[in-house]
Write a protein that holds these residues in place. Structure first.
Motif, short mmCIF file in Angstrom:
data_model
loop_
_atom_site.label_atom_id
_atom_site.label_comp_id
_atom_site.label_asym_id
_atom_site.label_seq_id
_atom_site.Cartn_x
_atom_site.Cartn_y
_atom_site.Cartn_z
N ASP A 48 36.80 29.45 44.02
CA ASP A 48 38.01 29.24 43.22
C ASP A 48 37.70 29.02 41.74
O ASP A 48 38.58 29.11 40.90
CB ASP A 48 38.82 28.06 43.78
N ARG A 49 36.44 28.76 41.40
CA ARG A 49 36.04 28.56 40.01
C ARG A 49 35.59 29.85 39.33
O ARG A 49 35.36 29.84 38.12
CB ARG A 49 34.89 27.56 39.93
N TYR A 50 35.43 30.90 40.09
CA TYR A 50 34.98 32.16 39.50
C TYR A 50 36.03 32.68 38.53
O TYR A 50 37.21 32.75 38.85
CB TYR A 50 34.70 33.20 40.58
N ASP A 98 34.48 42.38 43.26
CA ASP A 98 33.92 41.09 43.63
C ASP A 98 34.91 39.97 43.33
O ASP A 98 35.05 39.03 44.12
CB ASP A 98 32.62 40.83 42.88
N GLY A 99 35.59 40.08 42.21
CA GLY A 99 36.57 39.06 41.84
C GLY A 99 37.70 38.95 42.86
O GLY A 99 38.13 37.86 43.20
N GLU A 100 38.16 40.09 43.34
CA GLU A 100 39.22 40.08 44.37
C GLU A 100 38.70 39.45 45.66
O GLU A 100 39.41 38.67 46.31
CB GLU A 100 39.72 41.49 44.63
N LEU A 101 37.48 39.79 46.02
CA LEU A 101 36.90 39.22 47.24
C LEU A 101 36.73 37.71 47.10
O LEU A 101 37.05 36.96 48.03
CB LEU A 101 35.56 39.89 47.55
N LEU A 102 36.26 37.26 45.94
CA LEU A 102 36.09 35.82 45.73
C LEU A 102 37.44 35.10 45.74
O LEU A 102 37.57 34.02 46.31
CB LEU A 102 35.36 35.56 44.41
N ALA A 158 26.20 29.80 49.89
CA ALA A 158 26.98 28.62 50.28
C ALA A 158 27.68 28.02 49.06
O ALA A 158 28.87 27.68 49.11
CB ALA A 158 26.07 27.58 50.94
N ARG A 159 26.96 27.91 47.94
CA ARG A 159 27.59 27.40 46.71
C ARG A 159 28.69 28.33 46.23
O ARG A 159 29.74 27.88 45.77
CB ARG A 159 26.55 27.21 45.61
N ALA A 160 28.45 29.63 46.32
CA ALA A 160 29.47 30.59 45.90
C ALA A 160 30.73 30.44 46.75
O ALA A 160 31.85 30.49 46.22
CB ALA A 160 28.93 32.01 45.98
#
Length: 190
Positions: free
Chosen positions: A67-69, A12-16, A60-62
């Motif tokens: 970039d803040r994840y 998930d981190g890579e996708l974000l 939408a917020r995600a």
């Protein structure tokens, strides 16, 4: 199985991290978590239409905040559920689901059809064994209180520690143990 660019499942981190450059990365993240998020939101609200609105605003917020994840603070799935909890709390305070992120992204409002509502209800029926409220209710009281305060209410560790009259390290440990138990239970339900 969901595979990334090199045939390996992307986290998930890579996708974000990649969603700004690769729209398909966010689409993959969405497909990976939308059903579980909808089940969770229907369980919390009892209303498929409201759950769909909260889910749309959550994603939408995600997308806006990808970039803040920070993967060091927890998995992407937990981050999404934290955003959903925040949208729910904000909506409860305002008496309606906020749509600011969706408007900023140019996402038009979508009227749910009977088929959409039926699909959401089917998801809930399929996930009956994964009732989030029941999962949290079964945690030891100290872990449950810490998880609810940190994840659902999004309170800072220092504030929780002061309320519970323990150190921040103890609160972090309780949250960590509680979330580990929940992850294990969810994994068993698959």
């Amino acid at each position: 199985m969901d595979t990334g660019r090199q045939g390996v499942e992307e986290s998930d981190g890579e996708l974000l991290r990649d969603c700004a450059e690769r729209p398909e990365a966010f689409a993959r993240l969405y497909r990976r978590h939308v059903d579980a998020l909808l089940r969770y939101l229907v369980a919390r609200t009892g209303r498929p239409e409201l759950a769909a609105d909260v889910c749309a605003e959550t994603f939408a917020r995600a997308l806006e905040r990808a970039d803040r994840y920070d993967p060091a603070r927890g998995p992407g799935r937990a981050w999404l559920f934290t955003i959903a909890g925040s949208v729910l709390v904000d909506g409860a305070r305002r008496g309606r689901v906020e749509a600011r992120a969706r408007r900023r992204l140019g996402m038009p409002p979508r009227e749910l059809t009977d088929a959409d509502i039926e699909r959401i209800e089917e998801l809930v029926d399929a996930g009956r064994g994964l009732d989030p409220a029941a999962l949290v209710a079964d945690l030891p009281a100290d872990q449950r209180d810490a998880v609810l305060a940190r994840i659902v209410e999004e309170r800072p560790y220092a504030e929780i520690a002061a309320d519970l009259e323990v150190s921040e390290a103890v609160v972090r440990q309780r949250v960590s143990r509680g979330l580990a138990t929940l992850r294990a239970r969810i994994g068993e339900g698959r």
